[in-house]
Design an enzyme around this catalytic site. Structure first.
Site, PDB file in Angstrom:
ATOM      1  N   LYS A  10       0.829  -1.211   0.000  1.00  0.00           N
ATOM      2  CA  LYS A  10       0.000   0.000   0.000  1.00  0.00           C
ATOM      3  C   LYS A  10       0.872   1.275   0.000  1.00  0.00           C
ATOM      4  CE  LYS A  10      -4.070  -2.060   2.270  1.00  0.00           C
ATOM      5  NZ  LYS A  10      -5.051  -1.881   3.380  1.00  0.00           N
ATOM      6  N   TYR A  50     -12.440  -2.143  -3.986  1.00  0.00           N
ATOM      7  CA  TYR A  50     -12.912  -2.323  -2.607  1.00  0.00           C
ATOM      8  C   TYR A  50     -14.433  -2.317  -2.493  1.00  0.00           C
ATOM      9  CZ  TYR A  50      -8.494  -2.030   0.108  1.00  0.00           C
ATOM     10  OH  TYR A  50      -7.277  -2.277   0.711  1.00  0.00           O
ATOM     11  N   PHE A  58     -15.966   3.492   6.620  1.00  0.00           N
ATOM     12  CA  PHE A  58     -14.608   3.896   6.233  1.00  0.00           C
ATOM     13  C   PHE A  58     -14.346   3.775   4.733  1.00  0.00           C
ATOM     14  CE2 PHE A  58     -14.476  -0.529   7.772  1.00  0.00           C
ATOM     15  CZ  PHE A  58     -13.940  -1.186   6.675  1.00  0.00           C
ATOM     16  N   ARG A  86      -2.255 -14.245   4.640  1.00  0.00           N
ATOM     17  CA  ARG A  86      -3.047 -13.564   5.674  1.00  0.00           C
ATOM     18  C   ARG A  86      -2.334 -13.674   7.035  1.00  0.00           C
ATOM     19  NH1 ARG A  86      -7.147 -10.199   4.136  1.00  0.00           N
ATOM     20  NH2 ARG A  86      -7.605 -10.298   6.351  1.00  0.00           N
ATOM     21  N   THR A  92      -5.735  -6.847  10.726  1.00  0.00           N
ATOM     22  CA  THR A  92      -5.992  -5.599  10.003  1.00  0.00           C
ATOM     23  C   THR A  92      -5.470  -4.383  10.771  1.00  0.00           C
ATOM     24  OG1 THR A  92      -8.003  -6.646   9.147  1.00  0.00           O
ATOM     25  CG2 THR A  92      -7.839  -4.254   8.912  1.00  0.00           C
ATOM     26  N   ARG A 103       2.237  -6.425   9.227  1.00  0.00           N
ATOM     27  CA  ARG A 103       1.532  -5.249   9.755  1.00  0.00           C
ATOM     28  C   ARG A 103       2.064  -4.818  11.119  1.00  0.00           C
ATOM     29  NH1 ARG A 103      -4.423  -6.955   7.416  1.00  0.00           N
ATOM     30  NH2 ARG A 103      -4.393  -5.644   5.553  1.00  0.00           N
ATOM     31  N   ASN A 113      -2.016   0.304   6.843  1.00  0.00           N
ATOM     32  CA  ASN A 113      -1.529  -0.974   7.374  1.00  0.00           C
ATOM     33  C   ASN A 113      -0.637  -1.733   6.392  1.00  0.00           C
ATOM     34  OD1 ASN A 113      -3.538  -1.824   5.652  1.00  0.00           O
ATOM     35  ND2 ASN A 113      -4.807  -2.764   7.220  1.00  0.00           N
ATOM     36  N   HIS A 116      -2.077  -5.427   1.521  1.00  0.00           N
ATOM     37  CA  HIS A 116      -3.380  -6.051   1.281  1.00  0.00           C
ATOM     38  C   HIS A 116      -3.143  -7.490   0.881  1.00  0.00           C
ATOM     39  CE1 HIS A 116      -7.361  -6.890  -0.437  1.00  0.00           C
ATOM     40  NE2 HIS A 116      -6.692  -7.497  -1.399  1.00  0.00           N
ATOM     41  N   GLU A 127      -9.324 -10.544  -7.829  1.00  0.00           N
ATOM     42  CA  GLU A 127      -8.392  -9.433  -7.576  1.00  0.00           C
ATOM     43  C   GLU A 127      -7.163  -9.493  -8.497  1.00  0.00           C
ATOM     44  OE1 GLU A 127      -9.636  -8.700  -2.897  1.00  0.00           O
ATOM     45  OE2 GLU A 127      -7.582  -9.299  -3.356  1.00  0.00           O
TER      46      GLU A 127
END
Ligand code: IDP
Ligand code: MG
Length: 133
Positions: A10, A50, A58, A86, A92, A103, A113, A116, A127
């Site tokens: 990100k 998203y 948010f 993950r 998150t 993270r 964070n 993704h 995706e």
């Protein structure tokens, strides 16, 4: 099973030049990076990416954020890579992420964070197709 998943570095992490560390972290954990590209997406594209979150409070901020600067989209491949990624990412919210996760190491806040990762094989395909058509 050998799977593929989409990973994104990100804007907060690209800005801090953490891409090399993050990529070598994946490789160290036996994950192959099949493709990688640095791009900047529009807010419209982020909103599409998203869209599962469109009812969340948010959502707008999230889409503004993902389109705020360059990101690195990657196709990861490996044994159970969806859940493995993950786990390597951590929770998150970086303050709740376990020690040693991306993270925990790099995340600044729940918004910023750093990474993704797709949440299922099925969403991973969608995706991956979004970024690598
Ligand atoms: P994930 O990235 O761990 O899969 P999701 O629930 O899919 O988390 O949320 C997508 C992204 O939206 C998160 O990575 C985070 O940046 C942001 N987000 C999630 N929950 C919140 C929240 O409660 N406040 C602000 N941002 C959030
Ligand atoms: Mg998610």
């Amino acid at each position: 099973m050998i799977e593929q998943t989409l990973s994104i570095i990100k804007p907060d992490a690209v800005e801090r030049k953490l891409d090399k560390e993050i990529k070598s972290f994946f490789k160290k954990n036996n994950i192959k990076i099949l493709k990688s590209k640095k791009i900047k997406i529009s807010k419209e594209e982020a909103s599409e990416f998203y869209k599962v979150h469109q009812s969340k409070p948010f959502y707008d901020k999230l889409c503004s954020y993902l389109s705020s600067g360059p990101i690195i989209a990657m196709i990861l491949e490996g044994e159970n890579v969806v859940s493995k990624n993950r786990q390597l990412m951590g929770a998150t919210d970086p303050t709740k992420a376990e020690e040693g996760t991306l993270r925990k190491m790099y995340g600044i806040s729940i918004d910023k964070n750093s990474v993704h990762g797709s949440d299922s094989v099925e969403n991973g395909k969608i995706e991956i197709n979004f970024f690598f058509k």
